[in-house]
Design an enzyme around this catalytic site. Structure first.
Site, PDB file in Angstrom:
ATOM      1  N   HIS A 133       0.497  -0.264   4.202  1.00 35.91           N
ATOM      2  CA  HIS A 133      -0.254  -1.425   5.100  1.00 35.91           C
ATOM      3  C   HIS A 133       0.515  -2.507   4.689  1.00 35.91           C
ATOM      4  O   HIS A 133       1.211  -3.517   3.892  1.00 35.91           O
ATOM      5  CB  HIS A 133      -1.905  -1.312   4.236  1.00 35.91           C
ATOM      6  CG  HIS A 133      -3.122  -2.207   5.162  1.00 35.91           C
ATOM      7  ND1 HIS A 133      -2.824  -3.520   4.939  1.00 35.91           N
ATOM      8  CD2 HIS A 133      -3.650  -1.562   5.553  1.00 35.91           C
ATOM      9  CE1 HIS A 133      -3.460  -3.925   6.001  1.00 35.91           C
ATOM     10  NE2 HIS A 133      -4.212  -2.951   6.153  1.00 35.91           N
ATOM     11  N   ASP A 210      -1.894   0.260  -4.444  1.00 39.38           N
ATOM     12  CA  ASP A 210      -3.083  -0.643  -3.293  1.00 39.38           C
ATOM     13  C   ASP A 210      -4.133   0.783  -2.882  1.00 39.38           C
ATOM     14  O   ASP A 210      -4.059   1.661  -2.803  1.00 39.38           O
ATOM     15  CB  ASP A 210      -2.841  -0.596  -2.056  1.00 39.38           C
ATOM     16  CG  ASP A 210      -3.024  -0.905  -1.042  1.00 39.38           C
ATOM     17  OD1 ASP A 210      -4.521  -1.001  -1.365  1.00 39.38           O
ATOM     18  OD2 ASP A 210      -3.089  -1.305  -0.074  1.00 39.38           O
ATOM     19  N   GLN A 213      -7.806   2.402  -0.298  1.00 33.84           N
ATOM     20  CA  GLN A 213      -8.167   4.061   0.664  1.00 33.84           C
ATOM     21  C   GLN A 213      -8.429   4.895  -0.384  1.00 33.84           C
ATOM     22  O   GLN A 213      -9.237   6.136  -0.309  1.00 33.84           O
ATOM     23  CB  GLN A 213      -7.207   4.349   1.707  1.00 33.84           C
ATOM     24  CG  GLN A 213      -7.115   3.740   3.019  1.00 33.84           C
ATOM     25  CD  GLN A 213      -8.496   3.282   3.934  1.00 33.84           C
ATOM     26  OE1 GLN A 213      -9.721   4.076   3.984  1.00 33.84           O
ATOM     27  NE2 GLN A 213      -8.436   2.067   4.082  1.00 33.84           N
ATOM     28  N   LYS A 236     -14.948  -1.788   1.838  1.00 34.07           N
ATOM     29  CA  LYS A 236     -14.463   0.158   2.472  1.00 34.07           C
ATOM     30  C   LYS A 236     -14.753   0.876   1.477  1.00 34.07           C
ATOM     31  O   LYS A 236     -14.710   2.091   1.075  1.00 34.07           O
ATOM     32  CB  LYS A 236     -12.651   0.160   2.246  1.00 34.07           C
ATOM     33  CG  LYS A 236     -12.219  -0.865   3.116  1.00 34.07           C
ATOM     34  CD  LYS A 236     -10.385  -0.581   2.872  1.00 34.07           C
ATOM     35  CE  LYS A 236      -9.886  -1.846   4.038  1.00 34.07           C
ATOM     36  NZ  LYS A 236     -10.319  -1.618   5.202  1.00 34.07           N
ATOM     37  N   CYS A 374      -2.028  -2.011  11.057  1.00 36.24           N
ATOM     38  CA  CYS A 374      -1.544  -2.536  10.153  1.00 36.24           C
ATOM     39  C   CYS A 374      -1.114  -1.815   9.431  1.00 36.24           C
ATOM     40  O   CYS A 374      -0.843  -1.749   8.134  1.00 36.24           O
ATOM     41  CB  CYS A 374      -2.946  -3.112   9.471  1.00 36.24           C
ATOM     42  SG  CYS A 374      -3.732  -4.228   9.903  1.00 36.24           S
TER      43      CYS A 374
HETATM   44  N1  PMP Z   1      -4.332  -1.456   2.523  1.00 39.49           N
HETATM   45  C1  PMP Z   1      -4.779  -1.037   3.004  1.00 39.49           C
HETATM   46  C2  PMP Z   1      -4.229   0.576   2.612  1.00 39.49           C
HETATM   47  C3  PMP Z   1      -5.697  -0.813   3.786  1.00 39.49           C
HETATM   48  O1  PMP Z   1      -6.004   0.141   4.409  1.00 39.49           O
HETATM   49  C4  PMP Z   1      -6.208  -2.118   4.240  1.00 39.49           C
HETATM   50  C5  PMP Z   1      -7.237  -1.914   4.897  1.00 39.49           C
HETATM   51  N2  PMP Z   1      -6.756  -1.322   6.744  1.00 39.49           N
HETATM   52  C6  PMP Z   1      -6.394  -3.198   2.894  1.00 39.49           C
HETATM   53  C7  PMP Z   1      -4.888  -2.726   2.386  1.00 39.49           C
HETATM   54  C8  PMP Z   1      -5.839  -4.272   3.367  1.00 39.49           C
HETATM   55  O2  PMP Z   1      -8.232  -4.519   3.008  1.00 39.49           O
HETATM   56  P1  PMP Z   1      -8.620  -6.156   2.973  1.00 39.49           P
HETATM   57  O3  PMP Z   1      -8.412  -6.088   4.748  1.00 39.49           O
HETATM   58  O4  PMP Z   1      -9.685  -5.335   3.106  1.00 39.49           O
HETATM   59  O5  PMP Z   1      -7.490  -6.847   1.910  1.00 39.49           O
END
Ligand code: PMP
Length: 417
Positions: A133, A210, A213, A236, A374
Site C-alpha cells: 500500500h 503492515d 488487512q 478496518k 492506493c
Molecule cells: N496498509 C494497508 C494494507 C491498507 O489496506 C491500508 C488502508 N487501505 C493502509 C495501510 C492504511 O491504513 P489507514 O488509511 O487506516 O492508515
C-alpha cells in the site's frame, strides 16, 4: 477432503446471527438491501463498539492522565484498559509496547521518522515488497531521500505471490529495514511473513509488518511472527476511525526519539530543554483519541469472542465460493490468484471501466471499491489502471456473493458481449 489451514477449524460462525449486531448493514440502497463488500476500505461497527463510544461520551467524558477527579480516572482507566486489550490481542508481552496512533499510516510514519531516519546513512537500503500500500512505500521514500538511501523491492509473480527466490538479491548488507504487508489490500495475498522475518533476522535486519488487512481476518501473534514492528488501523477491524496501533519491541521503542512533541509525553520542560517519558507515552503527544481507543478495545473483544480461527475458516469458505462464482463469469479477469488469500477478490470486467462497474453495482445496492486501492505499483504490474474490488468480512454471506454475481451479469448485459 484435503485438509487446508482453514478446514482444520470447523466453520461454526453464523453470519445470520451476527448481522443484527451491525445496524448499518440493515438498510436499503436505491431500493435494494445493502450488500456491503468494501470491508478492506473500512468495516461496519458492531453495537458493542457504538455502546462503548456512547458510554464514554455520555458518562465518562474527560481527559486522560491529568485529572484527579472521578471522570478523569474513569476515562484513564478505560483508555489504559484498551491498551491492555490490544496487548493481549496481539500476543505482546507488555502493554508498554502498544502505542496508540491514528492508524496504520501514522504507525509507519512514526517508525520511519523516529526509528529508521536517524539510523540511515547514504547508500543504505530499505526493502519493501512489490505489493505494498502507498502507506508502506512513501514514508520510507521520504526518509531515504533525506539520507541519500534507496528503496529496493522484492518482486512478485503474476499470481500476486512474492518471489522469495529473489530475496537473496534484494536483502543485502546495506538493508536497514524490511517493510512488508502481511495481507495485500489490492490482491488479498497472505504473505509468508514468517519466512521474510526469518531471512531478515538472519542478517540482523529489523522488520515492520503492515497488518492493516490481516488483523480483521486472522489471529496475529507478534511474538510468534518475530517481527520488530506491527501496525494496524482500528477502522478496518470493526473499530472507530482515527485510531490505530503501532506495536514495537520495547528495546526499539526505548531507543527512539519522540515523533511529535507536546503535552503528556514529557517528564520536564524548561526553555533550555525537555526530557521525555518512557514509551509508549513518549509517542503519544497531546490529548489522544480516547474514545477511539476505548471503541477499538470493544471491537477487539468482539472479535475475540467470535474467535479469529472461526472467522478465518468462515471467510476462507466464502472467498472460495466468490472466487468460483465470479471467476467463472465470462469476461472477468481476476487480479490476484495467490494460493493463500484473505478477504479480497479483485477483478476487471473486459471492456468496461471499473468505475462504470462500481456505479452500476451501487444502483443494485452492492458496495464495492473501484480504483487503484492506493497500490499503484500493483496496478502497474498487472497492466491495469484500476480494478473492481469486493472485500469480505465475517458478516457477509453467500447470498451477497450471489447479488454481486447478478449485478455483474447485468453489467455485461448493459455493455454487451
Ligand atoms: N496498509 C494497508 C494494507 C491498507 O489496506 C491500508 C488502508 N487501505 C493502509 C495501510 C492504511 O491504513 P489507514 O488509511 O487506516 O492508515
Amino acid at each position: 477432503m484435503v485438509k487446508t489451514e482453514a478446514t482444520l477449524v470447523a466453520p461454526s460462525l453464523d453470519p445470520g446471527l451476527l448481522r443484527p449486531d451491525f445496524p448499518a448493514l440493515d438498510q436499503k440502497i436505491h431500493g435494494h438491501p445493502l450488500v456491503y463488500l468494501d470491508n478492506a476500505a473500512t468495516t461496519q461497527k458492531p453495537t458493542a463498539v457504538l455502546r462503548a463510544l456512547d458510554r464514554y461520551y455520555r458518562r465518562d467524558c474527560s481527559n486522560v492522565h491529568r485529572g484527579v477527579h472521578t471522570l478523569s480516572q474513569r476515562s484513564t482507566a478505560s483508555y489504559e484498559s484498551a491498551r491492555g486489550i490490544v496487548q493481549r490481542f496481539l500476543g505482546s508481552s507488555s502493554d508498554r509496547e502498544i502505542v496508540f496512533v491514528r492508524g496504520a499510516t501514522e504507525g509507519i510514519n512514526l517508525v520511519a521518522r523516529s526509528f529508521l531516519g536517524p539510523r540511515l546513512e547514504p547508500g543504505d537500503e530499505v526493502l519493501v515488497t512489490a505489493m505494498e500500500h502507498h502507506a508502506n512505500i512513501v514514508p520510507w521514500q521520504l526518509v531515504c531521500k533525506a539520507a541519500g538511501a534507496r528503496l529496493r523491492v522484492l518482486p512478485m509473480d503474476d499470481r500476486g505471490e512474492l518471489r522469495l527466490e529473489e530475496l537473496g538479491k534484494v536483502l543485502t548488507e546495506r538493508t536497514r529495514l524490511l517493510a512488508a504487508v502481511h495481507v495485500s489490500n489490492a490482491l488479498g495475498t497472505v504473505n509468508p511473513v514468517e519466512e521474510l522475518v526469518a531471512a531478515a533476522r538472519q542478517r540482523g535486519v529489523p522488520v515492520l509488518l503492515d497488518g492493516a488487512q490481516a488483523v480483521p481476518h486472522k489471529a496475529v501473534n507478534v511474538e510468534a511472527l518475530g517481527c520488530d514492528f506491527y501496525v494496524f488501523s482500528g477502522h478496518k477491524a470493526f473499530g472507530p476511525t482515527g485510531i490505530g496501533v503501532l506495536w514495537g519491541r520495547r528495546e526499539h521503542l526505548e531507543t527512539m526519539e519522540p515523533y511529535q512533541g507536546g503535552g503528556d509525553m514529557i517528564v520536564t520542560v524548561g526553555f533550555e530543554g525537555s526530557t521525555f517519558r518512557e514509551p509508549p507515552a513518549r509517542f503519544e503527544a497531546g490529548t489522544p483519541n480516547i474514545a477511539g481507543a476505548i471503541g477499538l478495545g470493544a471491537a477487539l473483544e468482539y472479535l475475540e469472542e467470535l474467535g479469529l480461527p472461526q472467522i478465518e475458516a468462515y471467510e476462507a469458505e466464502l472467498l472460495s465460493y466468490a472466487t468460483q462464482r465470479i471467476g467463472s463469469l465470462p469476461g472477468i479477469r481476476l487480479i490476484g490468484t495467490a494460493r493463500r488469500k484473505a478477504g479480497v477478490l479483485s477483478f476487471v470486467v473486459e471492456g468496461v471501466h471499473p468505475h462504470d462497474v462500481g456505479t452500476i453495482l451501487d444502483q443494485r445496492g452492492v458496495a464495492v471499491r473501484v480504483g487503484h486501492h492506493c497500490a499503484q505499483p500493483v496496478m502497474a504490474h498487472f497492466g491495469v489502471p484500476a480494478t473492481v474490488r469486493a472485500s469480505f468480512a465475517f458478516y457477509n454471506t453467500r447470498f451477497e456473493v450471489d447479488a454481486l454475481e447478478q449485478g455483474l451479469r447485468e453489467v455485461k448485459e448493459i455493455f454487451g458481449p
